[in-house]
Motif scaffolding. Structure first.
Motif, PDB file in Angstrom:
ATOM      1  N   ARG A 140       0.831  -1.206   0.000  1.00  0.00           N
ATOM      2  CA  ARG A 140       0.000   0.000   0.000  1.00  0.00           C
ATOM      3  C   ARG A 140       0.865   1.256   0.000  1.00  0.00           C
ATOM      4  O   ARG A 140       1.736   1.436   0.859  1.00  0.00           O
ATOM      5  N   ASP A 142       0.605   5.474  -0.212  1.00  0.00           N
ATOM      6  CA  ASP A 142      -0.337   6.582  -0.075  1.00  0.00           C
ATOM      7  C   ASP A 142      -0.363   7.440  -1.329  1.00  0.00           C
ATOM      8  O   ASP A 142      -1.425   7.942  -1.719  1.00  0.00           O
ATOM      9  N   ARG A 145      -2.713   5.918  -3.903  1.00  0.00           N
ATOM     10  CA  ARG A 145      -4.122   6.049  -3.542  1.00  0.00           C
ATOM     11  C   ARG A 145      -4.626   7.484  -3.689  1.00  0.00           C
ATOM     12  O   ARG A 145      -5.799   7.702  -3.963  1.00  0.00           O
ATOM     13  N   ARG A 146      -3.744   8.450  -3.507  1.00  0.00           N
ATOM     14  CA  ARG A 146      -4.149   9.861  -3.565  1.00  0.00           C
ATOM     15  C   ARG A 146      -3.908  10.508  -4.934  1.00  0.00           C
ATOM     16  O   ARG A 146      -4.061  11.721  -5.086  1.00  0.00           O
ATOM     17  N   TRP A 150      -7.315   9.073  -9.742  1.00  0.00           N
ATOM     18  CA  TRP A 150      -8.510   8.499  -9.110  1.00  0.00           C
ATOM     19  C   TRP A 150      -9.576   9.546  -8.830  1.00  0.00           C
ATOM     20  O   TRP A 150     -10.760   9.226  -8.799  1.00  0.00           O
ATOM     21  N   ALA A 192     -10.059   1.470  -2.112  1.00  0.00           N
ATOM     22  CA  ALA A 192      -8.725   1.296  -2.678  1.00  0.00           C
ATOM     23  C   ALA A 192      -8.096   2.613  -3.107  1.00  0.00           C
ATOM     24  O   ALA A 192      -6.967   2.624  -3.590  1.00  0.00           O
ATOM     25  N   THR A 193      -8.819   3.711  -2.955  1.00  0.00           N
ATOM     26  CA  THR A 193      -8.280   5.034  -3.273  1.00  0.00           C
ATOM     27  C   THR A 193      -8.764   6.033  -2.225  1.00  0.00           C
ATOM     28  O   THR A 193      -9.590   5.703  -1.367  1.00  0.00           O
ATOM     29  N   GLU A 194      -8.260   7.238  -2.325  1.00  0.00           N
ATOM     30  CA  GLU A 194      -8.719   8.320  -1.453  1.00  0.00           C
ATOM     31  C   GLU A 194      -9.592   9.307  -2.216  1.00  0.00           C
ATOM     32  O   GLU A 194      -9.792  10.430  -1.788  1.00  0.00           O
ATOM     33  N   MET A 228      -2.370   0.191  -4.455  1.00  0.00           N
ATOM     34  CA  MET A 228      -3.662   0.704  -3.991  1.00  0.00           C
ATOM     35  C   MET A 228      -4.099   0.042  -2.684  1.00  0.00           C
ATOM     36  O   MET A 228      -5.112   0.423  -2.102  1.00  0.00           O
TER      37      MET A 228
END
Length: 402
Positions: A140, A142, A145-146, A150, A192-194, A228
């Protein structure tokens, strides 16, 4: 390892069966055998001479059968705002991400003498060595994900997350997502994302979305998924992540439920799904019902009623490979009603209140069933509370089909 509903244009009967000119030659004298049933081919041979203008439907005695024709193509306008173009480009890219990753990997392996050594080393590493997706909850990151990628992805539908209650950070949770839909876009965006602000809504809660092992055997694509925070949905992986004090999200319906993902419907495969209940009890993790309102609306599922060849093929494929292949369509980059991209239809992911679960290392069947019944009641209450706001155009109520 996802605008108001657009009504589907009904299929109209074709006008193909227009009558052809008929020869004026006298009809042949009927023979004694003419009263007996004959196949169309025999009829073609004996009934009358064929004219060049005879249609195939008429020749086969099917001229009265109407074949439905597809609706006309609806093209997207040439002039659209820049942000909408970016949203479409992002979703289109993700729709073909697996082919892109395979092309890059095998292109490097077979067609580049400079990249071939790296491709070989990478292949040996992920096939023989790397098992982070099974034991560590992936890798994972960050920043993955950010990514702005996305945000555009979530804004395309749009996908939003609504919470019913706070989740204390000192607990671990099993988030159970419904429905599966075709590809579970709501679950992917939320967990799985922000893109929808999960960490802001539930500070201190680290959650891993779980998916099939097959996804982690696709070179390069597997590394995106692990970045992710995605991991294997196997029992070993679930327990490993929960023992780390983290949380997991499981799309409960799985492959079977995607066969019922018709727009406007809410059919769930849940009656016999007890695995996530057992994991929650054994690890002492609270259960959290999650419903993605609109998840089934972003694709059009082709008919596959029980007994049809399509249904039999899908069930055989599922039994053989562990997942199914629903036949569906959405929209395209330049069209609104043909293509494999999802429609721009809103998905609202409602995260319900947690259900406290007492930890039992070896729960009995009765204890598991009791928690399962409690979970179904909580999910039904969540549906009843929000359906009139987020599922106004529904064709059916929440229904457990299996």
């Amino acid at each position: 390892m996802s605008t108001p509903l657009v009504p589907v244009v009904p299929l109209s009967p074709a006008e193909d069966g227009a009558k052809s000119p008929v020869d004026h030659a006298p009809a042949p004298t009927p023979s004694p055998e003419s009263s007996s049933p004959r196949s169309p081919l025999v009829a073609l041979k004996h009934d009358k001479p064929l004219s060049r203008s005879s249609s195939l439907l008429e020749l086969l005695h099917l001229k009265d059968v109407h074949i439905p024709t597809p609706p006309p193509v609806k093209f997207a306008p040439l002039v659209v705002p820049r942000h909408r173009r970016l949203q479409t480009a992002v979703v289109a890219t993700w729709s073909v991400m697996i082919p892109i990753c395979l092309t890059v990997f095998y292109g490097s392996l077979f067609f580049s003498k400079w990249l071939r050594p790296l491709a070989v080393i990478y292949a040996v590493w992920f096939i023989v060595v790397d098992r982070a997706w099974r034991h560590k909850g992936g890798r994972r990151k960050d920043w993955v994900r950010r990514s702005a990628f996305w945000r555009y992805f979530a804004d395309y539908y749009p996908i939003t997350t609504v919470k019913e209650a706070d989740l204390p950070a000192d607990r671990k949770y099993v988030f159970a997502y419904h429905p599966h839909g075709i590809i579970s876009m709501g679950a992917a965006c939320t967990f799985a994302t922000e893109a929808t602000g999960f960490s802001s809504l539930f500070p201190g809660v680290t959650c891993h979305l779980l998916t099939l092992d097959a996804n982690f055997w696709i070179p390069l694509y597997r590394d995106i998924l692990m970045g992710m925070g995605l991991a294997s949905v196997s029992k070993r992986s679930c327990r490993s992540i929960l023992k780390m004090g983290r949380s997991i999200c499981i799309v409960i319906g799985g492959a079977s439920e995607s066969l019922y993902a018709y727009p406007g419907t809410n059919n769930l495969t849940l009656k016999k799904r007890l695995g996530f209940i057992k994991i929650a009890i054994r690890e002492g993790a609270n259960l959290v019902p999650v419903y993605g309102f609109g998840e089934n609306d972003i694709y059009e599922l082709l008919p596959n009623e029980k007994g049809t060849m399509t249904y039999k093929f899908q069930k055989w494929f599922q039994g053989t490979f562990g997942f199914t292949v629903p036949f569906f369509h959405g929209r395209g980059v330049f069209t609104y009603n043909y293509g494999l991209m999802p429609h721009r239809r809103p998905v609202t992911v409602v995260v319900g209140a947690p259900i406290p679960v007492k930890q039992i290392e070896k729960p009995t069947d009765e204890e598991v069933q009791a928690v399962h019944n409690q979970y179904i009641e909580a999910l039904q209450a969540l549906w009843d509370k929000h359906k009139d706001e987020y599922a106004k155009d529904r064709k059916s109520e929440l229904k457990l089909v299996a």
